[in-house]
Motif scaffolding. Sequence first.
Motif, PDB file in Angstrom:
ATOM      1  N   GLY A  74      73.323  89.248 -24.881  1.00 52.99           N
ATOM      2  CA  GLY A  74      71.887  89.365 -24.662  1.00 52.99           C
ATOM      3  C   GLY A  74      71.446  90.818 -24.627  1.00 52.99           C
ATOM      4  N   THR A  77      70.402  92.805 -20.546  1.00 49.48           N
ATOM      5  CA  THR A  77      71.078  91.987 -19.537  1.00 49.48           C
ATOM      6  C   THR A  77      71.802  92.838 -18.493  1.00 49.48           C
ATOM      7  OG1 THR A  77      72.803  91.708 -21.197  1.00 49.48           O
ATOM      8  CG2 THR A  77      71.304  89.852 -20.857  1.00 49.48           C
ATOM      9  N   PRO A 106      72.932  81.390 -21.843  1.00 43.41           N
ATOM     10  CA  PRO A 106      71.861  82.069 -22.584  1.00 43.41           C
ATOM     11  C   PRO A 106      70.460  81.582 -22.214  1.00 43.41           C
ATOM     12  CG  PRO A 106      73.638  81.438 -24.058  1.00 43.41           C
ATOM     13  CD  PRO A 106      73.922  80.795 -22.726  1.00 43.41           C
ATOM     14  N   VAL A 109      69.221  83.590 -19.308  1.00 38.94           N
ATOM     15  CA  VAL A 109      68.835  84.934 -19.762  1.00 38.94           C
ATOM     16  C   VAL A 109      67.438  84.878 -20.376  1.00 38.94           C
ATOM     17  CG1 VAL A 109      69.348  86.735 -21.470  1.00 38.94           C
ATOM     18  CG2 VAL A 109      71.193  85.759 -20.082  1.00 38.94           C
ATOM     19  N   PRO A 116      68.438  86.470 -25.540  1.00 44.17           N
ATOM     20  CA  PRO A 116      69.852  86.110 -25.422  1.00 44.17           C
ATOM     21  C   PRO A 116      70.669  86.470 -26.672  1.00 44.17           C
ATOM     22  CG  PRO A 116      68.594  84.176 -26.002  1.00 44.17           C
ATOM     23  CD  PRO A 116      67.600  85.309 -25.853  1.00 44.17           C
TER      24      PRO A 116
END
Length: 148
Positions: A74, A77, A106, A109, A116
């Motif tokens: 990602g 992140t 994901p 995220v 992601p």
Amino acid sequence: MTTVLAPMSGSAVGLAAVPDPVFSQAMVGPGTAIDPERAPGQAVAPITGTIVKLHPHAYVVVGADGRGVLVHLGIDTVQLKGAGFHLLAAEGDHVEAGQPVVSWDPAVVEAGGRSPVCPVVALDAAAESITDVASGRVDAGDELFTWS
């Protein structure tokens, strides 16, 4: 020649699709990116080698030939400070291609407002050394690109 495997299942979209100029302009190196399936899963080692860097959101595996492959889970992140990621290996571990390294989700995220999309980069490689780049659907462990 090094065959780099897809570290997760999803759609191979190319580095240009990564919403971060460091990756989209191949400043880190050439490669591709995967838009991952939106389900909890594991990111696996793209090559056989040693984990030389391991953060919850990114890792580098260096093969016996000295070639390193970065997998970044990602975009932005690092700001999550590890939340939502679980390490399945440690820095210094020898891993086989396809061996799980990090578990993550994901969808979590993305729900947090981050992309992601996962860049997979051949570090310190010349752009022309990357060939046979996959596009479209890939499963974890499928051939993603060749590094000659």
